[in-house]
Design an enzyme around this catalytic site. Structure first.
Site, mmCIF file in Angstrom:
data_model
loop_
_atom_site.group_PDB
_atom_site.id
_atom_site.type_symbol
_atom_site.label_atom_id
_atom_site.label_comp_id
_atom_site.label_asym_id
_atom_site.label_seq_id
_atom_site.Cartn_x
_atom_site.Cartn_y
_atom_site.Cartn_z
ATOM 1 N N LYS A 13 -1.118 -6.394 5.663
ATOM 2 C CA LYS A 13 -0.190 -6.031 6.738
ATOM 3 C C LYS A 13 -0.779 -4.945 7.639
ATOM 4 O O LYS A 13 -0.730 -5.048 8.849
ATOM 5 C CB LYS A 13 1.134 -5.506 6.166
ATOM 6 C CG LYS A 13 1.985 -6.536 5.458
ATOM 7 C CD LYS A 13 3.360 -5.963 5.121
ATOM 8 C CE LYS A 13 3.312 -4.750 4.207
ATOM 9 N NZ LYS A 13 2.899 -5.050 2.828
ATOM 10 N N ARG A 88 12.152 -2.907 3.296
ATOM 11 C CA ARG A 88 11.626 -3.270 1.988
ATOM 12 C C ARG A 88 12.737 -3.622 1.005
ATOM 13 O O ARG A 88 12.456 -4.005 -0.126
ATOM 14 C CB ARG A 88 10.853 -2.087 1.443
ATOM 15 C CG ARG A 88 9.426 -2.390 1.018
ATOM 16 C CD ARG A 88 8.831 -1.082 0.531
ATOM 17 N NE ARG A 88 7.510 -1.208 0.003
ATOM 18 C CZ ARG A 88 6.392 -1.045 0.716
ATOM 19 N NH1 ARG A 88 6.461 -0.819 2.003
ATOM 20 N NH2 ARG A 88 5.233 -1.122 0.121
ATOM 21 N N ARG A 127 -9.987 -2.818 -3.501
ATOM 22 C CA ARG A 127 -9.766 -1.706 -2.565
ATOM 23 C C ARG A 127 -9.875 -0.376 -3.315
ATOM 24 O O ARG A 127 -10.462 0.576 -2.824
ATOM 25 C CB ARG A 127 -8.370 -1.852 -1.943
ATOM 26 C CG ARG A 127 -8.028 -0.798 -0.918
ATOM 27 C CD ARG A 127 -6.821 -1.207 -0.092
ATOM 28 N NE ARG A 127 -5.553 -0.944 -0.739
ATOM 29 C CZ ARG A 127 -4.375 -1.349 -0.290
ATOM 30 N NH1 ARG A 127 -4.300 -2.061 0.812
ATOM 31 N NH2 ARG A 127 -3.253 -1.066 -0.929
ATOM 32 N N ARG A 135 -6.292 6.175 -2.783
ATOM 33 C CA ARG A 135 -4.840 6.080 -2.781
ATOM 34 C C ARG A 135 -4.363 6.191 -4.212
ATOM 35 O O ARG A 135 -4.676 5.357 -5.045
ATOM 36 C CB ARG A 135 -4.390 4.750 -2.164
ATOM 37 C CG ARG A 135 -3.949 4.922 -0.710
ATOM 38 C CD ARG A 135 -3.432 3.646 -0.124
ATOM 39 N NE ARG A 135 -2.172 3.204 -0.748
ATOM 40 C CZ ARG A 135 -1.430 2.239 -0.237
ATOM 41 N NH1 ARG A 135 -1.789 1.633 0.871
ATOM 42 N NH2 ARG A 135 -0.328 1.869 -0.844
ATOM 43 N N ARG A 146 4.040 -2.260 -8.381
ATOM 44 C CA ARG A 146 4.379 -2.502 -6.981
ATOM 45 C C ARG A 146 4.632 -3.985 -6.724
ATOM 46 O O ARG A 146 5.511 -4.344 -5.940
ATOM 47 C CB ARG A 146 3.279 -1.966 -6.063
ATOM 48 C CG ARG A 146 3.467 -0.480 -5.765
ATOM 49 C CD ARG A 146 2.174 0.232 -5.447
ATOM 50 N NE ARG A 146 1.499 -0.286 -4.274
ATOM 51 C CZ ARG A 146 0.171 -0.234 -4.095
ATOM 52 N NH1 ARG A 146 -0.599 0.299 -5.011
ATOM 53 N NH2 ARG A 146 -0.349 -0.701 -3.000
HETATM 54 P P1 ADP Z 1 1.622 -1.265 0.055
HETATM 55 O O1 ADP Z 1 0.127 -1.358 0.094
HETATM 56 O O2 ADP Z 1 2.168 -1.230 -1.319
HETATM 57 O O3 ADP Z 1 2.281 -2.264 0.950
HETATM 58 P P2 ADP Z 1 2.639 0.995 1.673
HETATM 59 O O4 ADP Z 1 1.588 1.871 2.247
HETATM 60 O O5 ADP Z 1 3.416 0.140 2.609
HETATM 61 O O6 ADP Z 1 1.935 0.167 0.538
HETATM 62 O O7 ADP Z 1 3.687 1.872 0.816
HETATM 63 C C1 ADP Z 1 3.279 2.698 -0.231
HETATM 64 C C2 ADP Z 1 4.497 3.241 -0.984
HETATM 65 O O8 ADP Z 1 5.348 3.952 -0.080
HETATM 66 C C3 ADP Z 1 5.403 2.178 -1.600
HETATM 67 O O9 ADP Z 1 4.938 1.736 -2.848
HETATM 68 C C4 ADP Z 1 6.726 2.955 -1.689
HETATM 69 O O10 ADP Z 1 6.739 3.850 -2.770
HETATM 70 C C5 ADP Z 1 6.719 3.778 -0.414
HETATM 71 N N1 ADP Z 1 7.395 3.084 0.702
HETATM 72 C C6 ADP Z 1 6.807 2.639 1.857
HETATM 73 N N2 ADP Z 1 7.706 2.048 2.654
HETATM 74 C C7 ADP Z 1 8.896 2.089 1.999
HETATM 75 C C8 ADP Z 1 10.210 1.631 2.282
HETATM 76 N N3 ADP Z 1 10.502 0.992 3.430
HETATM 77 N N4 ADP Z 1 11.178 1.857 1.359
HETATM 78 C C9 ADP Z 1 10.918 2.498 0.220
HETATM 79 N N5 ADP Z 1 9.699 2.954 -0.127
HETATM 80 C C10 ADP Z 1 8.696 2.762 0.744
#
Ligand code: ADP
Length: 193
Positions: A13, A88, A127, A135, A146
């Site tokens: 994404k 989400r 990654r 990360r 996740r």
């Molecule tokens: P991923 O690679 O898992 O898609 P993101 O960078 O989008 O990672 O998000 C990392 C973390 O940030 C998620 O695992 C969650 O803990 C938190 N997070 C991000 N966006 C949201 C959201 N919209 N609602 C709740 N938690 C979120």
């Protein structure tokens, strides 16, 4: 143009969102990036969020909705935005509907990047190796968590939009360029989602 990019962790994404930002002159609203920035800035919300993110859990809906509402109201979104990582949960999706309604804004496209979960596990592990695990949530146990959280809480968001006939699934297997071409194609194809 206002877009939503849906898809599991590791689906690409962020990469695709960055490309669309350059191409269409819109801003990327990545809630993951926002939370990581808040965590490194050491704000109270950021520090609480960091503990949750490191476990692979979701930050509470009310916190996320407030963050996104504030962000959408910044002047740099005037030309459009791409939501990456939000909504989400179905409650976040409903809150987003209300937020946009109140502002008289619509969403042009909701694109779901569809990727096999086994492939994802591999990608995210790769990654983690490449970035030396920069990360904190890219460890094997957290990745599994996740993906599980995605299946239980975020997959229903795609279903929510699918039922309303506004979801465009895009095959996320293949190279970044191949997926990018499919996304471009789905953005060109009529507006009847
Ligand atoms: P991923 O690679 O898992 O898609 P993101 O960078 O989008 O990672 O998000 C990392 C973390 O940030 C998620 O695992 C969650 O803990 C938190 N997070 C991000 N966006 C949201 C959201 N919209 N609602 C709740 N938690 C979120």
């Amino acid at each position: 143009m206002r877009l939503i990019l849906l898809g599991p962790p590791g689906a690409g994404k962020g990469t695709q969102a960055q490309r669309l930002v350059g191409k269409h002159g819109i801003v990327q609203l990545s809630t993951g990036d926002m939370l990581r920035a808040a965590a490194s800035a050491g704000t109270p919300v950021g520090l609480r969020a960091k503990a949750i993110m490191d476990r692979g859990d979701l930050v509470p809906d009310d916190v996320m909705i407030e963050i996104i509402a504030d962000r959408i109201d910044q002047p740099d979104t005037a030309n459009g935005f791409i939501l990456d990582g939000f909504p989400r949960t179905v409650d976040q999706a409903k809150a987003l509907d209300r937020l946009l309604d109140e502002r008289g804004l619509g969403i042009d496209r909701i694109i779901e990047i569809v990727v096999d979960h086994e492939v994802l596990r591999e990608r995210i592990a790769g990654r983690a190796r490449e970035t030396g695990g920069s990360r904190a949530d890219d460890t094997e146990a957290t990745v599994a968590k996740r993906l599980d959280v995605y299946r239980r809480q975020t997959a229903p968001v795609a279903e929510y939009y699918r039922q309303r006939g506004v979801l465009k699934p895009v095959d996320g297997m293949g190279t970044v360029e191949e997926v990018a071409a499919r996304i471009d194609e789905s953005l060109r194809a009529g507006t009847d989602a």
